[in-house]
Design an enzyme around this catalytic site. Sequence first.
Site, PDB file in Angstrom:
ATOM      1  N   CYS A  29      43.260 -14.812 -10.096  1.00 60.64           N
ATOM      2  CA  CYS A  29      43.910 -14.556 -11.394  1.00 60.64           C
ATOM      3  C   CYS A  29      45.213 -15.332 -11.569  1.00 60.64           C
ATOM      4  CB  CYS A  29      44.169 -13.061 -11.570  1.00 60.64           C
ATOM      5  SG  CYS A  29      45.472 -12.415 -10.478  1.00 60.64           S
ATOM      6  N   LYS A  45      24.307   1.239  22.894  1.00 62.99           N
ATOM      7  CA  LYS A  45      25.393   1.714  22.027  1.00 62.99           C
ATOM      8  C   LYS A  45      25.274   0.971  20.693  1.00 62.99           C
ATOM      9  CE  LYS A  45      30.408   2.301  21.869  1.00 62.99           C
ATOM     10  NZ  LYS A  45      30.602   1.606  20.571  1.00 62.99           N
ATOM     11  N   ARG A  91      31.460  12.073  11.015  1.00 60.26           N
ATOM     12  CA  ARG A  91      32.257  12.651  12.100  1.00 60.26           C
ATOM     13  C   ARG A  91      33.592  13.160  11.585  1.00 60.26           C
ATOM     14  NH1 ARG A  91      32.727   8.699  16.230  1.00 60.26           N
ATOM     15  NH2 ARG A  91      31.283   9.769  17.616  1.00 60.26           N
ATOM     16  N   GLU A 132       0.836  -1.216   0.000  1.00 53.80           N
ATOM     17  CA  GLU A 132       0.000   0.000   0.000  1.00 53.80           C
ATOM     18  C   GLU A 132       0.866   1.259   0.000  1.00 53.80           C
ATOM     19  OE1 GLU A 132      -4.014  -0.867   2.410  1.00 53.80           O
ATOM     20  OE2 GLU A 132      -2.196  -1.482   3.480  1.00 53.80           O
TER      21      GLU A 132
END
Length: 719
Positions: free
Chosen positions: A434, A124, A145, A41
């Site tokens: 690789c 925390k 920060r 909705e």
Amino acid sequence: MAISPRLSGDVAKRLAFLRDELNKHNRLYYVEAKPTISDFEFDKLLKELQELEAKHPDLVTPDSPSQRVGGEPIAGFKTLPHARPMFSIDNTYDEADLRSWHARVLKGLDGVDESDIVYVGEPKVDGVACSLRYEDGHLVQALTRGDGERGDDITHNVRTIGAIPLKLASGTESPGIAIPGLSGIPRVLEVRGEVYMPQHEFERINAAREKAGEELFVNPRNSTAGILKKLDPKYVARHKLAFFAHGRGEIEPDDFERYHDFITAIRAFGLPTNPLTRVCKGIDEVLKFIHDLDKERRKLPYGTDGAVIKVDRLDWQETLGFTSKFPRWCIAYKYAAEQAETTLLEVEWMVGRTGKLTPRATMKPVFLAGTNVSHATLHNFGEITKKDIRIGDVVVIEKAGEIIPQVVEVKAEHRKGKVAPPVPIQPPSRCPVCGGEVESEYDQSRVNDIEAWEKRCEAEKKKAEKEKRKPELPPKPDALGLRDESARYCINPECPAQLRERLIWFASRDQMDIEGLGESTVNQLAAAELLKSFGDIFRLKNHREEILKIDRMGEKKADNLLAAIEDAKKRGLQRVLAGLGIRHIGTGGSRALAGHFGEIDKLAAASIEDLVSVADVGQITAESVHQFFQSDAGKHVIQELKDAGVELTAPKRAEVAASADSPFAGKTIVITGTLASWGRKELTEKLIELGAKVSGSVSKKTDFVIAGEEAGGKLDKAN
């Protein structure tokens, strides 16, 4: 839920209704945790809004819910100052330490009765600190920060996070909430908080990465940090990040008296705050909050490794003030890590975007901290050898703050009597993706020990020779070995496991500065098989028609991109070296090498001894540079750039206008610490303009040290 009938004939009213309705449901979902409509909705309302705005673009508003995801990828991040510093929080793991902190608070509030102290406790949350700035109720800026004084502007990405309102509610939408002394939304309101990744989203992303054969994210916090630093907001929007507000920045006017009043107010304004936040009267209630949270935290849908405790009264916070690093009125209590035992079944080596080879353990599934765990990081081969971890061992795993746990200990006693003894783990000698060369990196502290021993020996030999006696050499440290290995890297610059990230880095602003070749474009061009190497960037001019077929690439944009690529050929050797992603080579190292050798062929032919003689280039860096230029992959990259016409020489340095009068001309300068008025990069560029040489380390050649806050070891060494 009943939806108001369409207001046919009045598009503006319908648009206003849809925006208010969507904002209301966002608030109910993210702030109140009481959704009243389904996702289907909600999406239906959003689609109607988008369709109406597409037909009436003149009625689109910047704070419309449709504007969360939009716009082109940005070229790079701006670093901007915080209106008020963003401090870190000191922490403790011990209840006795917590009581000692409480005693320091009482001492700092001389004369305050202990029974009057009120604290606020919050979980925390394991996320990325962010500052949101609202002006007249509208989100205008979001900064990381950073260093506390300045942060990266991530507004374009934060706007995609549904939990963060683009426009604040008046507060009347949350009936029954009393906000003492508050008459309305402050004209300027900065809130600090944590952008985080919910646990279910982290698991979804890692499942997808594992299926695609990509390196797994270690924890939600690292994932969040990486996502927020993407240049394309559409990429950020695909990862359902969330947000909790928990701190104050600049507020004007500031009518708040208590921190908890502030939290109550911003929640009423539509900003999500943690519902587990609790007012605690005295230190004993604080400890009860910490114990209660410890029982509940494993059921939470986000990572938390502790509790944050703050003095409630804001005037008392001001009285207590700050140290150079932390607020004195706030502390984090962190919980001890949870551990479990299981059996190590096999080890797979994952290749990250920097080429780092990380060993990933598959273990017998074990229940730990609320989830079934079957994988763990082994960090690097040095850790494996130090802990003597073997396939088939019984190991102790620990989550701590990491969602993917780590192996912390081997139960060697379980090896006795086994029919099939545990098998030592073998390090890869070639890249598992690789097949390219692998370079080992060693623990820097051990490298420093050996280098210091060599210098002491040299000094003793000279002294003994002068005094005509036999030298008394100090004991030699053990030679570097596998136990001291800190990382292993694939050094093939065109390794498929890392190529896209290397190309993005190569094209970024501080390297080759190719405008228009950001993350999204690189990914699309690579998917179209137009980018398989650095050289392919400069061959894109031959594929204009294919470029036009990629998403959102019109003719003008394609032509601008090709022009930017052509312009990038003139950037010079220093920028190329910085962009190639050679291990240990950043802006300073590339500048030093380009300035010393002047051209690519001389640099490529240099011996390790030649490289070490360059200021700011140490033994490890020299070996890395030498290995790159002597490898087949490195030679191939350089030849491709030559063939493309990329300038691989250092431009002659312009004469400094005021060099004769400049106190910096010809001087070697080291910058350390956090500076109040300068960013490190800006100051470096300015000093170079004034004729200085900026070094990353203090030596006998250093003339000046420019020291800011928290200068640390470099200033100590200079003194």
